[in-house]
Structure formats: C-alpha cells, structure tokens
Design an enzyme around this catalytic site. Structure first.
Site, PDB file in Angstrom:
ATOM      1  N   GLU A 100      10.710  15.998  14.307  1.00 29.46           N
ATOM      2  CA  GLU A 100      11.050  15.791  12.899  1.00 29.46           C
ATOM      3  C   GLU A 100      10.267  16.825  12.074  1.00 29.46           C
ATOM      4  OE1 GLU A 100       9.805  12.063  10.916  1.00 29.46           O
ATOM      5  OE2 GLU A 100      11.860  11.970  10.176  1.00 29.46           O
TER       6      GLU A 100
ATOM      7  N   CYS B  84      13.828  10.575   6.049  1.00 19.17           N
ATOM      8  CA  CYS B  84      13.793  10.112   7.440  1.00 19.17           C
ATOM      9  C   CYS B  84      15.163  10.223   8.091  1.00 19.17           C
ATOM     10  CB  CYS B  84      13.272   8.696   7.515  1.00 19.17           C
ATOM     11  SG  CYS B  84      13.984   7.623   6.289  1.00 19.17           S
TER      12      CYS B  84
ATOM     13  N   LYS C 116       0.878  -1.174   0.000  1.00 21.49           N
ATOM     14  CA  LYS C 116       0.000   0.000   0.000  1.00 21.49           C
ATOM     15  C   LYS C 116       0.911   1.219   0.000  1.00 21.49           C
ATOM     16  CE  LYS C 116      -2.021   3.071   1.675  1.00 21.49           C
ATOM     17  NZ  LYS C 116      -1.901   4.471   1.185  1.00 21.49           N
TER      18      LYS C 116
ATOM     19  N   GLU D 174       9.952   1.724  10.571  1.00 23.39           N
ATOM     20  CA  GLU D 174      10.980   2.741  10.335  1.00 23.39           C
ATOM     21  C   GLU D 174      10.268   4.080  10.407  1.00 23.39           C
ATOM     22  OE1 GLU D 174      12.637   5.472   9.147  1.00 23.39           O
ATOM     23  OE2 GLU D 174      12.926   4.724   7.101  1.00 23.39           O
TER      24      GLU D 174
HETATM   25  P1  NAP Z   1       1.967   8.612   7.620  1.00 21.49           P
HETATM   26  O1  NAP Z   1       0.570   9.031   7.797  1.00 21.49           O
HETATM   27  O2  NAP Z   1       2.621   7.843   8.688  1.00 21.49           O
HETATM   28  O3  NAP Z   1       2.009   7.808   6.226  1.00 21.49           O
HETATM   29  C1  NAP Z   1       2.897   6.757   5.927  1.00 21.49           C
HETATM   30  C2  NAP Z   1       2.160   5.629   5.230  1.00 21.49           C
HETATM   31  O4  NAP Z   1       1.180   5.071   6.110  1.00 21.49           O
HETATM   32  C3  NAP Z   1       1.404   6.063   3.984  1.00 21.49           C
HETATM   33  O5  NAP Z   1       1.392   5.016   3.036  1.00 21.49           O
HETATM   34  C4  NAP Z   1      -0.011   6.261   4.532  1.00 21.49           C
HETATM   35  O6  NAP Z   1      -0.988   6.183   3.519  1.00 21.49           O
HETATM   36  C5  NAP Z   1      -0.107   5.106   5.496  1.00 21.49           C
HETATM   37  N1  NAP Z   1      -1.111   5.262   6.539  1.00 21.49           N
HETATM   38  C6  NAP Z   1      -1.638   6.414   7.044  1.00 21.49           C
HETATM   39  N2  NAP Z   1      -2.546   6.131   8.002  1.00 21.49           N
HETATM   40  C7  NAP Z   1      -2.598   4.786   8.113  1.00 21.49           C
HETATM   41  C8  NAP Z   1      -3.334   3.887   8.927  1.00 21.49           C
HETATM   42  N3  NAP Z   1      -4.213   4.323   9.835  1.00 21.49           N
HETATM   43  N4  NAP Z   1      -3.129   2.560   8.781  1.00 21.49           N
HETATM   44  C9  NAP Z   1      -2.241   2.093   7.887  1.00 21.49           C
HETATM   45  N5  NAP Z   1      -1.524   2.896   7.069  1.00 21.49           N
HETATM   46  C10 NAP Z   1      -1.695   4.233   7.188  1.00 21.49           C
HETATM   47  O7  NAP Z   1       2.870   9.871   7.327  1.00 21.49           O
HETATM   48  P2  NAP Z   1       2.396  11.238   6.638  1.00 21.49           P
HETATM   49  O8  NAP Z   1       1.117  11.739   7.204  1.00 21.49           O
HETATM   50  O9  NAP Z   1       2.445  11.008   5.186  1.00 21.49           O
HETATM   51  O10 NAP Z   1       3.544  12.206   7.098  1.00 21.49           O
HETATM   52  C11 NAP Z   1       3.480  12.776   8.407  1.00 21.49           C
HETATM   53  C12 NAP Z   1       4.847  12.845   9.031  1.00 21.49           C
HETATM   54  O11 NAP Z   1       5.400  11.530   9.119  1.00 21.49           O
HETATM   55  C13 NAP Z   1       5.893  13.613   8.227  1.00 21.49           C
HETATM   56  O12 NAP Z   1       5.825  14.960   8.451  1.00 21.49           O
HETATM   57  C14 NAP Z   1       7.152  12.998   8.719  1.00 21.49           C
HETATM   58  O13 NAP Z   1       7.566  13.583   9.912  1.00 21.49           O
HETATM   59  C15 NAP Z   1       6.784  11.558   8.968  1.00 21.49           C
HETATM   60  N6  NAP Z   1       7.163  10.686   7.832  1.00 21.49           N
HETATM   61  C16 NAP Z   1       8.253   9.919   7.970  1.00 21.49           C
HETATM   62  C17 NAP Z   1       8.653   9.126   6.919  1.00 21.49           C
HETATM   63  C18 NAP Z   1       9.862   8.268   7.019  1.00 21.49           C
HETATM   64  O14 NAP Z   1      10.467   7.972   6.006  1.00 21.49           O
HETATM   65  N7  NAP Z   1      10.208   7.808   8.179  1.00 21.49           N
HETATM   66  C19 NAP Z   1       7.938   9.099   5.731  1.00 21.49           C
HETATM   67  C20 NAP Z   1       6.788   9.885   5.621  1.00 21.49           C
HETATM   68  C21 NAP Z   1       6.426  10.659   6.687  1.00 21.49           C
HETATM   69  P3  NAP Z   1      -1.565   7.545   2.890  1.00 21.49           P
HETATM   70  O15 NAP Z   1      -0.432   8.480   2.707  1.00 21.49           O
HETATM   71  O16 NAP Z   1      -2.163   7.084   1.632  1.00 21.49           O
HETATM   72  O17 NAP Z   1      -2.560   8.061   3.884  1.00 21.49           O
END
Ligand code: NAP
Ligand code: MG
Length: 492
Positions: A394, A295, A186, A261
């Site tokens: 972050e 990240c 996903k 991660e």
């Molecule tokens: P996120 O919500 O954690 O999204 C990461 C992944 O999880 C996406 O594929 C997202 O899908 C999915 N997801 C979201 N809610 C979920 C749920 N309830 N159950 C299962 N999967 C779910 O991160 P974000 O909102 O895109 O970003 C927010 C913050 O996270 C950023 O500002 C950053 O600090 C951090 N982040 C960290 C990394 C990393 O590489 N460690 C990567 C991205 C973000 P959808 O996007 O389709 O909702």
C-alpha cells in the site's frame, strides 16, 4: 512565520482541546502538540498530548455515562432523534468544518466539503436506523417464548486515522451511538480537529456528557493506553496492518471483540470489452482522491493486453494534467499528510525507477504551492512486475501501477495475488463474466463498471486477509456495534 499571508506567532496558534465527560480540557501533563497544515508545512493550531491518566478519565466517564439514566433511559428512537440533530448541526456548520478538514488533512477544499456532507449523511442514516433494529422469536417448546435482542457492547474505543477523520469518525459514532454504546475516540495526531469540533456539536445535539469523549495525542501513548484499557468493551480501528495487529493483541488480552480496517491494494480489472472512456477517468479520479491516501484506492490496474497501448496513452494524458496544490486552490490533489508520508511515497517511486519500471505519465505541482508543503506529483507506472513492492504494498500516495493480462483466469489470479482484500473494480459489459469474476475475487466489496472508493454510507465495508475483519457502514455496522442476547421465558 506566515501561513497564506497570515502571520502566526506560537502564542496565536488556535488551541483545540480534548473532550472528557462533556468538558473541554487539556491533558493532565499540560503538554501540547502542534498541528501542521500540510499545504504550507506550518503550524496553525495545537492539541493536548493526552496521557494514560487522561485515557483512564475518559474511559471512566464513558462507563459512568453508560449507566446514567440520562443515556440508558433513551429509547432507540430518541437516540435516533439526537443523531438527526447532530447531522443538522454539521450541515449548518458545513463551511467551517470543510475548511478545517481540508486545512488539517491537506485535501482539496471540495473534497473537504464532500467529507463533511458524507459525515452528516452517516448521522442521518444511523439516526433513521436506530429504531429499525429488531430481534427474532424462535420456535422452541409450545410453553416457551424464545427471542433475541440486540444490546450495546458498552464502552467502545475508536482509533481513527488521519486520512478521513470526519468520515471515519462519523461512520463509527453514528452506528455505535445508535445502538446505545458510549464512546472514547482517539483520532490521529496529524488530523483530528474536525472530530473535536463535531463532538462539541454532539453536546449541543443533546448527547449527555460522557457519552462521546475525544482524546487527542500520540498513537503509542493515548492510543495504546486506550486499546489496553480493561474497562473498554469493544475496539474499532482503522489504520496500518502493524498497528492493527497490536490492537488485536490488546483486544485478545481483554477478551473483547474488535473490528480492523487495515487498507488495501485494490485491483481494477479492465477487460477487453470495457469502455475505456468511462473506466479510465473513474480509475484516475478514485486513485487521486485525497492524494491517493485512501484505504480503498484502486491503485493496481490490470489491463487486458489488447487495450494496453490505448490505456497507456489515455492515462498518460490524464496524469500529465493532474496538478497538486494547496487545499484552498482545490486542484486535482493536495499535499500528502506529513513529511514522513512524503518520503515514504517518494521512496517507492525512486525504487521503482531504479528497478527499471517505466514511468508512463506524471503530473505537476502548482508553481505557487508553498515550498514547505508536502507535495508530490501524480504518477502512473507500467508494466509493473507482479512481485514488485509497487504492485504489492500500500503506497498511500498518488501512484498508479499498471499490469497487463491476457485471460480471465490470469486477471482473477493477479487480482487476488496480494496480501490485501478490501475493494475491487471490474470493467466489462459481459454480465456473466462480471458475475463470475465478482464471485472469484477475495475482497470485501466489488464494483462493476463503477468504483466507490470511500463512498456508500449504506454499503457494508471492510476487508478480508490483511485488509482486516469486521464490517462498518450500512446496517451491518449495527450488528458489529451490538451483542446478541437470547432470552427464553417459560410460561408453562
Ligand atoms: P497508523 O500508525 O496505523 O495510525 C492509525 C491510527 O492508530 C492513528 O490514530 C494513530 O495515532 C493510532 N496509533 C498509532 N500507533 C498506535 C498504537 N501503538 N496503539 C494504538 N493506536 C495507535 O498509521 P500511520 O502511521 O498514520 O500510517 C502508516 C500507513 O498506514 C500509511 O502509509 C498507510 O499505508 C496505512 N494507513 C491506512 C489507513 C486506512 O484507512 N486503512 C489509514 C491511515 C494509514 P497517531 O497518528 O496519533 O499516532
Ligand atoms: Mg494536520
């Protein structure tokens, strides 16, 4: 509406589709989500909004593929050959995939190329590694033969974020498929097109239908349904700590393992004997890569007091020269991924300035950057109080925090003084100090006189503390994506 001079009506948006059991398909609801180009703020494609019912279909397909002779009869070497073929196809399609990745995520085009090449390298690495995984023989009684073998988990669920869709997908799929698992992926709704395209190339490379399934859609719908699906045997997640906690709860509910991660607030420690002309350009480039949405971005720089003024001058100059622009123009950084990420990053900066933290240097936005794009300037702040959100959270944007220190003990203390522990950089020519500090840092990776944000197919990668657990990349990932079985045979 126009996108880089091209008129796109909603009927002309390119339609991408999910991949379930080897078939390109729409979601069962028929609903779609518009994909926005962060460089222009305009839609350019659509993806299906997959539902829990689609998740069920994809997991069943992955389960059936696991037991099919087409997949289960392949030797490790034959799985490796297919991974090599996929790497080759990615390389053949490099221009198309790099443009798509850059358009979808906003990253400068040359970084899009870098991500595609790294993805091909993951598939090559795991193609070569597939038949190098061995077990042990264990000396118990003389009339027994005891051994360990590594077996696939079964159906692996992978939830991929938007910042490096191609790389993160490739590192998971390379290792998981090498070990004989089947996959349901996903990717993020904000950037997932390269993943869809690559999964279609995997069919061409000879992966049987159902071995690799891609579900597009929303995290809280398709992502949540996938994490809680009782037919999933293992979950790997990269993203935010909050969603990571939910994934771990889902894994606990089904008594399965997971790797998480979850990002970081990685420190770069610049000691008094560091070569600033070598260190600072690396520190700046690694922070600005992908607009700071990495990240492992080294977003906290701890600078020895004796170098403070010189470091500030050099970083001020460096950051002032950093230009944000559309992906096609390949500037120092692109736009951020979406409007809410832009608001979030700008809010950190506004708060820092309201709290009196000096803005030491700021870049610019290219004058011809589309006004609807999600652009922000590169910024460096300091000194940042240790407890301030800018030094603790972050930001996930092009924002660097500088913090001064006086002693090695203080540097170690400051470096470890966040909830995260993903990567750290140590800049010194004193080998004893470098070794002492590397050992004292609570971090999944430590680089000395270099920094590898995001890099290193061969290097095990993952965090401690709030950065998560488990290791991907390198040979370690093959252990994560398999289970160890002990077999004892009596030949008395
Ligand atoms: P996120 O919500 O954690 O999204 C990461 C992944 O999880 C996406 O594929 C997202 O899908 C999915 N997801 C979201 N809610 C979920 C749920 N309830 N159950 C299962 N999967 C779910 O991160 P974000 O909102 O895109 O970003 C927010 C913050 O996270 C950023 O500002 C950053 O600090 C951090 N982040 C960290 C990394 C990393 O590489 N460690 C990567 C991205 C973000 P959808 O996007 O389709 O909702
Ligand atoms: Mg996008």
């Amino acid at each position: 509406m126009t996108e880089f001079g091209t008129t796109l009506s909603s009927r002309e948006l390119k339609k991408y589709r999910a991949l379930i059991n080897g078939l390109q398909c729409d979601g069962s609801s028929g609903e779609t989500i518009e994909m926005i180009c962060p460089s222009t703020g305009l839609p350019f494609a659509t993806i299906p909004r997959c539902s829990a019912a689609d998740v069920g279909r994809a997991v069943s397909a992955a389960r059936a593929a696991l037991g099919s002779s087409e997949w289960s009869s392949l030797s490790a070497g034959q799985r490796g050959e297919r991974l090599h073929r996929l790497a080759e196809l990615i390389t053949q399609n490099r221009d198309r995939l790099a443009e798509l990745e850059a358009r979808d995520t906003g990253k400068p085009l040359s970084q899009g190329y870098g991500d595609i090449d790294t993805a091909a390298q993951y598939f090559r690495f795991y193609g070569g590694a597939a038949d190098k995984v061995t077990g042990d023989t264990l000396p118990i009684a003389t009339d027994h033969l005891a051994m360990t073998v590594r077996e696939p988990h079964g159906v692996v669920a992978s939830i991929v974020p938007w910042n490096y869709p191609m790389q993160i997908f490739a590192r998971v799929a390379g290792a998981a498929l090498a070990m004989g698992n089947t996959l349901v992926v996903k990717p993020a709704e904000d950037a997932c097109l390269s993943v869809i395209e690559t999964a279609n190339l995997a069919l061409e490379a000879g992966f049987p239908p159902g071995v690799l399934n891609i579900l597009t859609g929303l995290g809280e719908e398709a992502g949540a349904a996938l994490s809680f699906n009782p037919e999933v045997d293992f979950i790997t997640f990269t993203g935010s700590p909050d969603v990571g906690s939910m994934i771990q709860s889902a894994a606990a509910r089904n008594h399965i393992g997971c790797t998480l991660e979850l990002g970081g607030k990685s420190p770069q420690i610049v000691f008094e004997d560091a070569n600033l002309d070598k260190a600072l350009p690396v520190i700046q480039d690694c922070l600005l890569m992908n607009g700071g949405q990495t990240c492992s971005a080294g977003s906290r720089v701890l600078v020895h007091q004796s170098l403070w003024d010189e470091a500030i001058d050099k970083l001020r100059t460096g950051f002032r020269s950093a230009v944000a622009g559309p992906y096609k123009d390949d500037r120092d950084l692109g736009p951020l991924i979406n409007a809410s990420q832009l608001r979030r990053v700008n809010a950190f900066c506004e708060q820092a300035e309201a709290d009196g933290i000096p803005l030491l240097g700021e870049g610019t936005i290219a004058p011809d950057a589309p006004v609807e794009g999600y652009y922000t300037t590169a910024k460096v702040y300091g000194p940042v109080p240790v407890e301030h959100p800018l030094a603790q959270d972050e930001v996930f944007g092009p924002v660097l925090s500088l913090i001064p220190f006086r002693t090695e003990e203080e540097a170690i203390h400051l470096a470890n003084a966040t909830a995260y522990g993903l990567v750290a950089g140590v800049w010194t020519h004193d080998i004893s100090r470098a070794t002492r500090v590397a050992k004292a840092l609570r971090s999944g990776q430590v680089f000395v006189n270099t920094y590898g944000a995001g890099g290193g197919v061969e290097l095990p990668f993952g965090g401690v503390k709030k950065s998560g657990h488990g290791r991907e990349k390198g040979f370690e990932a093959l252990k994560e994506f398999s289970v160890l079985k002990t077999i004892v045979v009596s030949h008395a």
